[in-house]
Motif scaffolding. Sequence first.
Motif, mmCIF file in Angstrom:
data_model
loop_
_atom_site.group_PDB
_atom_site.id
_atom_site.type_symbol
_atom_site.label_atom_id
_atom_site.label_comp_id
_atom_site.label_asym_id
_atom_site.label_seq_id
_atom_site.Cartn_x
_atom_site.Cartn_y
_atom_site.Cartn_z
ATOM 1 N N ARG A 31 0.798 -1.224 0.000
ATOM 2 C CA ARG A 31 0.000 0.000 0.000
ATOM 3 C C ARG A 31 0.832 1.277 0.000
ATOM 4 N NH1 ARG A 31 -0.234 -2.362 4.851
ATOM 5 N NH2 ARG A 31 0.211 -1.159 6.727
ATOM 6 N N LEU A 34 2.054 1.734 -3.557
ATOM 7 C CA LEU A 34 0.913 2.033 -4.424
ATOM 8 C C LEU A 34 0.361 3.431 -4.158
ATOM 9 C CD1 LEU A 34 -0.812 -1.443 -4.368
ATOM 10 C CD2 LEU A 34 0.285 -0.350 -6.331
ATOM 11 N N LYS A 35 0.332 3.840 -2.912
ATOM 12 C CA LYS A 35 -0.142 5.188 -2.585
ATOM 13 C C LYS A 35 0.766 6.225 -3.242
ATOM 14 C CE LYS A 35 -1.309 8.357 1.107
ATOM 15 N NZ LYS A 35 -1.421 8.596 2.528
ATOM 16 N N TYR A 38 -0.140 6.357 -6.876
ATOM 17 C CA TYR A 38 -1.428 7.014 -7.100
ATOM 18 C C TYR A 38 -1.373 8.518 -6.839
ATOM 19 C CZ TYR A 38 -4.318 2.830 -7.708
ATOM 20 O OH TYR A 38 -4.901 1.685 -8.205
ATOM 21 N N SER A 39 -0.532 8.949 -5.927
ATOM 22 C CA SER A 39 -0.569 10.351 -5.500
ATOM 23 C C SER A 39 0.560 11.200 -6.076
ATOM 24 C CB SER A 39 -0.551 10.425 -3.969
ATOM 25 O OG SER A 39 0.644 9.840 -3.479
ATOM 26 N N ARG A 47 -0.590 3.357 -14.760
ATOM 27 C CA ARG A 47 -2.018 3.009 -14.846
ATOM 28 C C ARG A 47 -2.347 2.439 -16.232
ATOM 29 N NH1 ARG A 47 -6.830 4.912 -11.593
ATOM 30 N NH2 ARG A 47 -8.571 4.251 -12.859
ATOM 31 N N LEU A 85 -9.868 -0.171 -10.746
ATOM 32 C CA LEU A 85 -8.704 0.636 -10.378
ATOM 33 C C LEU A 85 -9.106 1.868 -9.563
ATOM 34 C CD1 LEU A 85 -6.516 0.466 -13.614
ATOM 35 C CD2 LEU A 85 -6.070 -0.657 -11.418
ATOM 36 N N GLU A 89 -7.668 2.624 -5.989
ATOM 37 C CA GLU A 89 -6.957 3.880 -5.770
ATOM 38 C C GLU A 89 -7.550 4.648 -4.589
ATOM 39 O OE1 GLU A 89 -5.945 8.080 -8.075
ATOM 40 O OE2 GLU A 89 -6.971 6.481 -9.140
ATOM 41 N N THR A 90 -8.854 4.723 -4.535
ATOM 42 C CA THR A 90 -9.512 5.429 -3.444
ATOM 43 C C THR A 90 -9.202 4.780 -2.108
ATOM 44 O OG1 THR A 90 -11.273 6.087 -4.969
ATOM 45 C CG2 THR A 90 -11.742 6.263 -2.611
ATOM 46 N N SER A 93 -5.228 5.101 -1.315
ATOM 47 C CA SER A 93 -4.718 6.469 -1.198
ATOM 48 C C SER A 93 -5.067 7.111 0.136
ATOM 49 C CB SER A 93 -5.265 7.335 -2.338
ATOM 50 O OG SER A 93 -4.770 6.879 -3.569
#
Length: 132
Positions: A31, A34-35, A38-39, A47, A85, A89-90, A93
Amino acid sequence: EVKAVMICYQKEENVAIYFAENVLPILYNRRQWLKLLYSSNIDPCWRSFLQKEYQPWFQNNLIFDPSKLNSNKEFISKLIINHTLAILETWLSQDFPMPPEAFKKHFITLLSTPVLSFFESLAKILFSFIIY
């Protein structure tokens, strides 16, 4: 690791439950990485990579009647990938995402719920046009 787990999926299994039980824990363990993806703009193509990487799997495992949706498997698989996705992502994140055991039910509900149902009044109006 995710791809290896997805290859083991059997079509007679519920795909949302299988994904929730087998893939969510892998993603949760990664995580922080991945965060960051994503951010930030650290890898703007990742993506698109995910979409291309998993689209064949989704297309091979989709079961639907194209005539009912007036669409094809490629379009539907892209739609499902993007929807999935967005949920992931939500979730990942957040500063403190729920553990996968707790998020599993939310994930399945979000995948199973028609998007318009989140807009109750809009859904009622649109469905009234469809029914009549």
